[in-house]
Design a protein around this motif. Structure first.
Motif, mmCIF file in Angstrom:
data_model
loop_
_atom_site.group_PDB
_atom_site.id
_atom_site.type_symbol
_atom_site.label_atom_id
_atom_site.label_comp_id
_atom_site.label_asym_id
_atom_site.label_seq_id
_atom_site.Cartn_x
_atom_site.Cartn_y
_atom_site.Cartn_z
ATOM 1 N N ALA A 64 0.829 -1.210 0.000
ATOM 2 C CA ALA A 64 0.000 0.000 0.000
ATOM 3 C C ALA A 64 0.860 1.255 0.000
ATOM 4 C CB ALA A 64 -0.929 -0.016 1.209
ATOM 5 N N GLY A 65 1.937 1.232 0.799
ATOM 6 C CA GLY A 65 2.790 2.416 0.897
ATOM 7 C C GLY A 65 3.568 2.708 -0.365
ATOM 8 N N SER A 66 3.877 1.672 -1.149
ATOM 9 C CA SER A 66 4.656 1.858 -2.371
ATOM 10 C C SER A 66 3.773 1.952 -3.614
ATOM 11 C CB SER A 66 5.644 0.709 -2.539
ATOM 12 O OG SER A 66 4.959 -0.526 -2.682
ATOM 13 N N GLY A 67 2.468 1.791 -3.453
ATOM 14 C CA GLY A 67 1.566 1.867 -4.592
ATOM 15 C C GLY A 67 1.571 0.646 -5.477
ATOM 16 N N ARG A 68 2.142 -0.448 -4.981
ATOM 17 C CA ARG A 68 2.158 -1.681 -5.774
ATOM 18 C C ARG A 68 0.862 -2.454 -5.572
ATOM 19 N NH1 ARG A 68 7.397 -4.672 -3.783
ATOM 20 N NH2 ARG A 68 7.030 -3.380 -1.918
ATOM 21 N N ALA A 69 0.383 -3.060 -6.646
ATOM 22 C CA ALA A 69 -0.864 -3.828 -6.590
ATOM 23 C C ALA A 69 -0.557 -5.317 -6.559
ATOM 24 C CB ALA A 69 -1.736 -3.505 -7.805
ATOM 25 N N LEU A 70 -1.512 -6.081 -6.102
ATOM 26 C CA LEU A 70 -1.387 -7.532 -6.146
ATOM 27 C C LEU A 70 -1.440 -7.991 -7.599
ATOM 28 C CD1 LEU A 70 -3.768 -8.665 -3.247
ATOM 29 C CD2 LEU A 70 -1.313 -8.206 -3.151
ATOM 30 N N ALA A 71 -0.511 -8.870 -7.958
ATOM 31 C CA ALA A 71 -0.485 -9.402 -9.320
ATOM 32 C C ALA A 71 -1.485 -10.527 -9.507
ATOM 33 C CB ALA A 71 0.917 -9.897 -9.666
ATOM 34 N N GLN A 72 -1.891 -11.143 -8.431
ATOM 35 C CA GLN A 72 -2.919 -12.185 -8.436
ATOM 36 C C GLN A 72 -3.614 -12.123 -7.082
ATOM 37 O OE1 GLN A 72 0.437 -13.806 -9.534
ATOM 38 N NE2 GLN A 72 0.992 -12.858 -7.592
ATOM 39 N N PRO A 73 -4.840 -12.613 -6.992
ATOM 40 C CA PRO A 73 -5.522 -12.574 -5.692
ATOM 41 C C PRO A 73 -4.712 -13.316 -4.633
ATOM 42 C CG PRO A 73 -7.037 -13.208 -7.443
ATOM 43 C CD PRO A 73 -5.663 -13.252 -8.034
ATOM 44 N N VAL A 74 -4.848 -12.879 -3.407
ATOM 45 C CA VAL A 74 -4.187 -13.520 -2.277
ATOM 46 C C VAL A 74 -5.243 -13.866 -1.241
ATOM 47 C CG1 VAL A 74 -2.544 -13.237 -0.370
ATOM 48 C CG2 VAL A 74 -1.995 -12.314 -2.635
ATOM 49 N N GLN A 75 -5.191 -15.090 -0.750
ATOM 50 C CA GLN A 75 -6.035 -15.486 0.366
ATOM 51 C C GLN A 75 -5.139 -15.868 1.532
ATOM 52 O OE1 GLN A 75 -9.436 -18.042 -0.073
ATOM 53 N NE2 GLN A 75 -9.641 -17.608 -2.263
ATOM 54 N N VAL A 76 -5.580 -15.530 2.720
ATOM 55 C CA VAL A 76 -4.848 -15.823 3.946
ATOM 56 C C VAL A 76 -5.734 -16.672 4.841
ATOM 57 C CG1 VAL A 76 -3.805 -14.855 6.032
ATOM 58 C CG2 VAL A 76 -3.529 -13.667 3.827
ATOM 59 N N VAL A 77 -5.185 -17.750 5.382
ATOM 60 C CA VAL A 77 -5.880 -18.552 6.385
ATOM 61 C C VAL A 77 -4.965 -18.681 7.594
ATOM 62 C CG1 VAL A 77 -6.834 -20.804 6.997
ATOM 63 C CG2 VAL A 77 -7.286 -19.839 4.749
ATOM 64 N N LEU A 78 -5.429 -18.195 8.735
ATOM 65 C CA LEU A 78 -4.729 -18.349 10.005
ATOM 66 C C LEU A 78 -5.580 -19.262 10.879
ATOM 67 C CD1 LEU A 78 -3.698 -14.623 10.638
ATOM 68 C CD2 LEU A 78 -2.320 -16.428 9.575
ATOM 69 N N VAL A 79 -5.124 -20.483 11.093
ATOM 70 C CA VAL A 79 -5.933 -21.436 11.838
ATOM 71 C C VAL A 79 -5.637 -21.329 13.325
ATOM 72 C CG1 VAL A 79 -5.932 -22.975 9.842
ATOM 73 C CG2 VAL A 79 -4.340 -23.397 11.712
ATOM 74 N N GLY A 80 -6.589 -21.812 14.119
ATOM 75 C CA GLY A 80 -6.479 -21.703 15.572
ATOM 76 C C GLY A 80 -6.132 -22.993 16.272
ATOM 77 N N ASP A 81 -5.834 -24.074 15.520
ATOM 78 C CA ASP A 81 -5.562 -25.355 16.170
ATOM 79 C C ASP A 81 -4.387 -26.096 15.534
ATOM 80 O OD1 ASP A 81 -6.733 -26.059 13.771
ATOM 81 O OD2 ASP A 81 -8.350 -27.254 14.637
ATOM 82 N N GLU A 82 -3.458 -25.362 14.937
ATOM 83 C CA GLU A 82 -2.353 -26.012 14.225
ATOM 84 C C GLU A 82 -1.463 -26.812 15.169
ATOM 85 O OE1 GLU A 82 1.605 -26.675 12.510
ATOM 86 O OE2 GLU A 82 1.115 -25.460 14.278
ATOM 87 N N GLU A 83 -1.242 -26.279 16.364
ATOM 88 C CA GLU A 83 -0.318 -26.939 17.277
ATOM 89 C C GLU A 83 -0.872 -28.241 17.852
ATOM 90 O OE1 GLU A 83 2.577 -26.259 17.277
ATOM 91 O OE2 GLU A 83 2.990 -24.118 17.123
ATOM 92 N N VAL A 84 -2.123 -28.538 17.575
ATOM 93 C CA VAL A 84 -2.705 -29.836 17.964
ATOM 94 C C VAL A 84 -3.141 -30.593 16.712
ATOM 95 C CG1 VAL A 84 -3.345 -29.206 20.309
ATOM 96 C CG2 VAL A 84 -4.928 -28.699 18.440
ATOM 97 N N SER A 85 -2.394 -30.375 15.623
ATOM 98 C CA SER A 85 -2.554 -31.102 14.357
ATOM 99 C C SER A 85 -3.749 -30.669 13.523
ATOM 100 C CB SER A 85 -2.602 -32.622 14.598
ATOM 101 O OG SER A 85 -1.378 -33.083 15.117
ATOM 102 N N SER A 86 -4.313 -29.498 13.791
ATOM 103 C CA SER A 86 -5.365 -28.912 12.951
ATOM 104 C C SER A 86 -6.533 -29.858 12.685
ATOM 105 C CB SER A 86 -4.781 -28.439 11.612
ATOM 106 O OG SER A 86 -3.730 -27.533 11.820
ATOM 107 N N PRO A 87 -7.157 -30.410 13.734
ATOM 108 C CA PRO A 87 -8.285 -31.312 13.489
ATOM 109 C C PRO A 87 -9.432 -30.649 12.742
ATOM 110 C CG PRO A 87 -8.138 -30.715 15.808
ATOM 111 C CD PRO A 87 -6.887 -30.238 15.171
ATOM 112 N N HIS A 88 -9.628 -29.342 12.949
ATOM 113 C CA HIS A 88 -10.664 -28.612 12.217
ATOM 114 C C HIS A 88 -10.044 -27.622 11.229
ATOM 115 C CE1 HIS A 88 -12.544 -29.831 16.083
ATOM 116 N NE2 HIS A 88 -13.484 -30.222 15.261
ATOM 117 N N GLY A 89 -8.858 -27.103 11.568
ATOM 118 C CA GLY A 89 -8.217 -26.122 10.698
ATOM 119 C C GLY A 89 -7.869 -26.664 9.332
#
Length: 400
Positions: A148-173
């Motif tokens: 945003a600060g440099s005025g650069r745009a995303l070249a392709q869509p980006v999705q982010v997933v931050l799961v809440g149970d990774e340290e217990v093997s992500s049973p739902h994540g």
């Protein structure tokens, strides 16, 4: 590792801002399974991703929600881009989005912060979760701020997933990750890199197995013949399992916990053990699970049950990981030389890598001591990883 000079893109003001944000995230303790504490951090992260331009949704989980954010690309390349650049951008758009996989839970129990507070010593930050992986979350946020600060745009869509149970093997994540992976052109993981900063291009699979044995209690001196020792049966079952597991170089196993019995003068009626398995190939994984499922009692009157508590599939390393090569090239353009090789541990990129999606992990910042009291992260590395992620997001993906 050279320190950035004040006034430069990685200068003193940026270091201070990154350290302050990291301190804020670390002070919000987020142990796996602690729904209330996870919820407090979840809201902070969701708010920041929304302010950075993402469309945020919370994916419900039994032990804490998962945060999913979608960032749209700018569309066609800006006017004036060379024809080759436009074609590359169009290919990237047609190929799908970049999925960024991370987690915000930690292995540290609530209250650990009191005895191990967030501290800064020079460029090194210590505290629960600084490396795994709150420093990486800061790098991700900073990447969008840099764009945003440099005025650069995303070249392709980006999705982010931050799961809440990774340290217990992500049973739902794992479901949240794979849902977001649908249609992805590339997947990048925010786990810590190799100690030398190298990327990760494969991971061993892991599984937790519990053996439950039922015997028959009896007096250990007066009615021995009427009893069936669950502990003796468990010991034999562990030996049998060890002998039945495949003789494969990529297999690792560890008996992590054993319990059973009540008193020395009572033949044990119950016993259990938890076993950890690690494997690098699907063939070894299948053979190991078959050995677990085919256990039968040794003693008349004993009952044996084996349950796979959690598992992550092996993500086999493949030669010529083009996504890793692309990231390494971007890093070189920023003045950083990176390598890439498989890793022994497991993470949520196991799911995408095992599914055949172009995947690379280890884009978190450098540090050491994950899951130990010595956990630390270099704040200047957070800034460098932010620059690398920004370059990745704003550069059209090559054919993968």
């Amino acid at each position: 590792m050279a320190e950035p000079a004040a006034g430069q893109p990685g200068g003193e003001a940026a270091l201070t801002a990154a350290a302050e944000r990291l301190a804020h995230l670390v002070q919000l303790e987020s142990p796996s399974g602690d729904v209330a504490r996870l919820g407090a951090l979840r809201d902070v992260l969701a708010d920041r991703l929304a302010r950075l331009g993402g469309t945020v949704e919370l994916v419900p989980g039994d032990a804490g929600d998962h945060v999913r954010a979608q960032f749209p690309a700018a569309g066609r390349a800006a006017a004036g881009r060379a024809a080759a650049g436009r074609a590359a951008a169009d290919r990237a758009q047609a190929g799908g989005h970049i999925l960024v996989v991370g987690h915000y839970d930690t292995v540290w129990e609530a209250g650990w912060l009191a005895s191990h507070p967030f501290e800064m010593r020079g460029l090194v930050a210590t505290g629960p979760g600084v490396l795994d992986m709150k420093g990486a979350i800061v790098a991700l946020e900073l990447a969008f701020e840099l764009l945003a600060g440099s005025g650069r745009a995303l070249a392709q869509p980006v999705q982010v997933v931050l799961v809440g149970d990774e340290e217990v093997s992500s049973p739902h994540g794992r479901t949240a990750v794979m849902d977001a992976a649908a249609g992805a052109a590339a997947v990048v993981g925010l786990e810590p890199p190799h100690p030398d900063g190298g990327l990760k291009t494969g991971r061993r699979g892991v599984a937790r197995v519990r053996l439950d044995v039922h015997g028959r209690e009896a007096h250990a001196g007066l009615t021995v013949a009427g009893g069936v020792s669950a502990i003796d049966e468990l010991l034999d079952q562990l030996v049998r399992l060890r002998d039945a597991l495949p003789r494969a170089a990529d297999l690792g196993w560890n008996i992590g916990r054993v319990s059973g019995g009540t008193r020395a003068n009572v033949i044990a009626g119950r016993a259990s053990a938890e076993v950890g398995l690690r494997f690098a190939t699907r063939q070894t994984e299948r053979a190991a699970f078959s050995a677990v499922r085919n256990l039968t009692p040794v003693r008349p009157g004993a009952r044996v049950a084996a349950k796979i508590l959690s598992s992550r599939p092996a993500w086999p390393a493949t030669p010529g990981n083009r996504l890793a090569e692309h990231v390494i090239g971007l890093a070189a353009g920023l003045g950083e030389q990176l390598g890439a090789r498989p890793a022994g541990g497991a993470g949520d990129t196991n799911f995408t890598g095992a599914a055949g999606l172009p995947t690379v992990d280890g884009l978190g910042p450098r540090g050491r001591g994950a899951h130990s009291p010595a956990e630390c992260v270099r704040v200047d590395s957070i800034l460098r990883r932010a620059e690398l992620l920004a370059a990745l997001f704003s550069t059209p993906l090559p054919p993968l």
